[in-house]
Design an enzyme around this catalytic site. Structure first.
Site, short mmCIF file in Angstrom:
data_model
loop_
_atom_site.label_atom_id
_atom_site.label_comp_id
_atom_site.label_asym_id
_atom_site.label_seq_id
_atom_site.Cartn_x
_atom_site.Cartn_y
_atom_site.Cartn_z
N LYS A 1 0.84 -1.22 0.00
CA LYS A 1 0.00 0.00 0.00
C LYS A 1 0.86 1.25 0.00
O LYS A 1 0.61 2.19 -0.76
CB LYS A 1 -0.89 -0.01 1.24
N ASN A 2 1.87 1.27 0.89
CA ASN A 2 2.62 2.51 1.08
C ASN A 2 3.66 2.77 0.01
O ASN A 2 4.37 3.78 0.06
CB ASN A 2 3.24 2.54 2.49
N ARG B 297 -2.88 10.12 3.89
CA ARG B 297 -1.76 11.07 3.87
C ARG B 297 -1.36 11.45 2.44
O ARG B 297 -0.37 12.14 2.24
CB ARG B 297 -0.54 10.46 4.56
N ASP C 174 -4.69 11.59 13.92
CA ASP C 174 -5.63 10.49 14.12
C ASP C 174 -5.33 9.81 15.44
O ASP C 174 -4.62 10.35 16.28
CB ASP C 174 -5.63 9.53 12.93
N ASP D 242 4.55 -0.18 12.17
CA ASP D 242 3.35 -0.86 11.66
C ASP D 242 3.36 -2.37 11.93
O ASP D 242 2.37 -3.06 11.65
CB ASP D 242 3.19 -0.60 10.15
N VAL E 62 8.10 5.89 17.29
CA VAL E 62 7.74 6.63 16.07
C VAL E 62 6.50 7.51 16.30
O VAL E 62 6.48 8.67 15.91
CB VAL E 62 7.53 5.67 14.88
C1 EPZ Z 1 4.10 6.53 6.80
O1 EPZ Z 1 3.38 7.59 7.41
C2 EPZ Z 1 3.12 5.39 6.68
N1 EPZ Z 1 1.98 5.84 5.90
C3 EPZ Z 1 2.68 4.92 8.04
O2 EPZ Z 1 1.85 3.82 7.90
C4 EPZ Z 1 3.91 4.52 8.87
O3 EPZ Z 1 3.50 4.17 10.16
C5 EPZ Z 1 4.89 5.68 8.92
O4 EPZ Z 1 5.22 6.12 7.58
C6 EPZ Z 1 6.18 5.35 9.64
O5 EPZ Z 1 6.80 4.25 9.00
C7 EPZ Z 1 2.06 5.90 4.60
O6 EPZ Z 1 3.08 5.62 3.99
C8 EPZ Z 1 0.82 6.35 3.89
P1 EPZ Z 1 6.18 9.76 9.02
P2 EPZ Z 1 3.97 9.06 7.42
O7 EPZ Z 1 6.13 11.07 8.34
O8 EPZ Z 1 4.77 9.27 6.21
C9 EPZ Z 1 6.34 12.92 12.62
C10 EPZ Z 1 -0.26 2.81 7.78
O9 EPZ Z 1 -1.12 2.32 8.54
N2 EPZ Z 1 6.23 13.98 11.61
O10 EPZ Z 1 7.39 8.91 8.86
O11 EPZ Z 1 2.85 9.98 7.71
C11 EPZ Z 1 5.02 12.13 12.72
O12 EPZ Z 1 4.07 12.81 13.53
C12 EPZ Z 1 0.45 4.06 8.20
O13 EPZ Z 1 0.03 2.34 6.68
C13 EPZ Z 1 6.29 15.30 12.02
O14 EPZ Z 1 6.44 15.61 13.22
O15 EPZ Z 1 4.91 8.92 8.69
C14 EPZ Z 1 5.47 10.81 13.30
O16 EPZ Z 1 5.58 10.90 14.69
C15 EPZ Z 1 0.16 4.44 9.62
N3 EPZ Z 1 6.16 16.28 11.06
C16 EPZ Z 1 6.87 10.64 12.69
O17 EPZ Z 1 7.27 11.93 12.23
C17 EPZ Z 1 6.01 16.00 9.74
O18 EPZ Z 1 5.90 16.93 8.92
C18 EPZ Z 1 6.94 9.67 11.54
O19 EPZ Z 1 5.96 10.02 10.58
C19 EPZ Z 1 5.96 14.64 9.32
C20 EPZ Z 1 6.08 13.65 10.29
#
Ligand code: EPZ
Length: 432
Positions: free
Chosen positions: A22-23, A93, A117, A305, A327
């Site tokens: 998916k991702n 996202r 969320d 995940d 995370v």
């Molecule tokens: C991706 O989310 C995945 N989603 C997530 O899977 C996955 O858990 C995550 O990466 C970590 O591996 C998709 O790919 C659609 P991040 P993403 O930006 O990109 C903080 C699923 O169920 N952050 O790596 O949104 C954030 O709050 C989902 O498939 C900021 O602070 O994750 C988090 O604590 C759930 N500011 C951390 O970084 C920002 O601008 C990691 O988030 C961006 C992120």
């Protein structure tokens, strides 16, 4: 709202095929908007998040067709709109990744705010800061982010945290930018590497250095390409955890060892085992299950995940397991339902792992102790999010008696044909 009905107590046994990730698939559909030419994606899963991404991109003017069961053809020569409708805010996202393609194609983009969320606040501040460094003006107006740029310009982007989405945002914004972009502290998840492979086929110049620095040399234009989406390592790990938790034996065709190394180590330390074959990986119990300590992290660490299916497995392991989620700040909400099924789980705000993480101060329920083994009993549950949803399915398969799990649509957003796969493995699962 569709409901899963599961009769627990049967070990999962047999063979299933891993779906495409998916991702990776959703982001690769967005990457296809960077060219006027046709992009063909194989191994695209038929899931809710792909359908939403297709809807968003069609709304912008891309022609997208399923030309085989799991093959998408994307042709974005006539990308006419720059407004992603507000209706897509908070749905997933993906909207925030559209800045790059829309700015390159039209010099303007309007993208709805993507909200937090159940697992954390999920801000987009890294995305916005990076776009500004690349030369775009980005302002929040009502429910949308408005961005403008005549041409994005390569620069140094030092990410405060290796965010998956922010790394992807910068990649999609910099491949066609003028000059070189250096992304320091980039995320290097397998799905990002898969996307880089697609972009390279499309003509991009991207180098990944050993210290998680990604260097993108902007090119003038990208062309069409054909690409096979990698297997979904989250789905693979979820079924592997289900196989071991139910004391079953499952062969997953298409599972890729390189993408699940941290998971496989943890599985073996708990007492699960696996055989890697050319066509896939077989997962089963190697002996008695015993407690372990683990910490989620960015790749190549143990993925956040994988945490939820693994916690269900740990309820069946002897001793006290320790899980430190580093995370997301509150990704243990789902354990309330597991406790109602009979699991012994405590949640803490402190960092219980080997290292202190960025959630050590404040009210972040991000550490978890699981005392096992505990029998689980079937119950009625409501799914709060996608990954929690699959962990409830595993818990229900382990449990004695019947479970009814409301909110199947969350699981369908991210996993393809799940009741059919569980059924093929001898688990008793229907959707009502
Ligand atoms: C991706 O989310 C995945 N989603 C997530 O899977 C996955 O858990 C995550 O990466 C970590 O591996 C998709 O790919 C659609 P991040 P993403 O930006 O990109 C903080 C699923 O169920 N952050 O790596 O949104 C954030 O709050 C989902 O498939 C900021 O602070 O994750 C988090 O604590 C759930 N500011 C951390 O970084 C920002 O601008 C990691 O988030 C961006 C992120």
């Amino acid at each position: 709202m569709p409901t899963y009905r599961i009769e627990g107590g049967s070990p999962l046994r047999g063979t299933i095929r891993a779906s495409g990730a998916k991702n990776a698939a959703t982001k690769e559909i967005v990457a296809a908007l960077l060219t006027d030419d046709t992009v063909i994606l194989h191994n695209v899963p038929r899931i809710g998040d792909v359908a939403i991404t297709v809807d968003i991109c069609r709304g912008l003017g891309a022609e997208i067709d399923w030309i085989a069961e799991d093959t998408l053809r994307i042709h974005a020569a006539d990308l006419r709109d720059v407004d992603v409708p507000v209706a897509f805010s908070g749905v997933n996202r993906i909207p925030v990744l559209l800045f790059g393609p829309l700015l390159h194609r039209h010099g303007r983009a309007a993208v709805p705010l993507v909200g937090g969320d159940d697992i954390g606040a999920r801000p987009v501040d890294f995305h916005v800061a990076a776009l500004r460094r690349l030369g775009a003006t980005v302002e929040q107006e009502g429910q949308t982010w408005q961005a403008r740029a005549r041409r994005l310009k390569g620069t140094l982007i030092d990410l405060p945290y290796p965010s998956v989405g922010a790394t992807e945002s910068v990649l999609l914004s910099s491949v066609l930018a003028e000059g070189t972009t250096v992304i320091r502290n980039a995320a290097v998840e397998p799905e990002i590497m898969d996307q880089i492979l697609l972009l390279q086929k499309m003509g991009a110049l991207i180098a990944v250095e050993v210290d998680r620095t990604i260097i993108v040399e902007g090119v003038a234009r990208l062309r069409g390409a054909e690409h096979r989406v990698l297997a979904d390592r989250i789905e693979v790990a979820s079924f592997a955890a289900a196989a071991v938790a139910t004391d079953g034996d499952v062969f997953i065709e298409g599972a890729e060892q390189t993408t699940i190394m941290a998971f496989s180590n943890a599985l073996r330390r708990v007492g699960g085992d696996f055989d890697v074959r050319p066509e896939g990986i077989r997962f089963y119990r190697g002996g008695e299950l015993t407690a372990i300590a683990l910490e989620t992290d960015v790749h190549p660490g143990f993925a956040t995940d994988w945490q939820q299916p693994f916690v269900v497995l740990l309820t069946q392991a002897r001793g006290l397991s320790v899980i430190h989620e580093t995370v997301y700040e509150r990704r243990f909400g789902y354990t309330r339902e597991l406790r109602a099924m009979g699991a012994t789980i405590q949640i803490y705000n402190t960092c219980v792992g080997a290292k202190a993480c960025r959630y050590r101060y404040g009210d972040h329920p991000h550490s978890c102790l699981v005392q096992g083994p505990t029998p689980l009993r079937g119950t009625r549950m409501t799914i709060p999010d996608l990954r929690a949803g699959f962990s409830y399915l595993i818990a229900a398969l382990v449990a004695h008696g019947e479970s009814k799990i409301d909110g199947a649509q969350y699981v369908e957003r991210g996993y393809a044909v799940i009741p059919e796969k569980i059924d093929r493995l001898g688990g008793r699962c229907t959707v009502e």
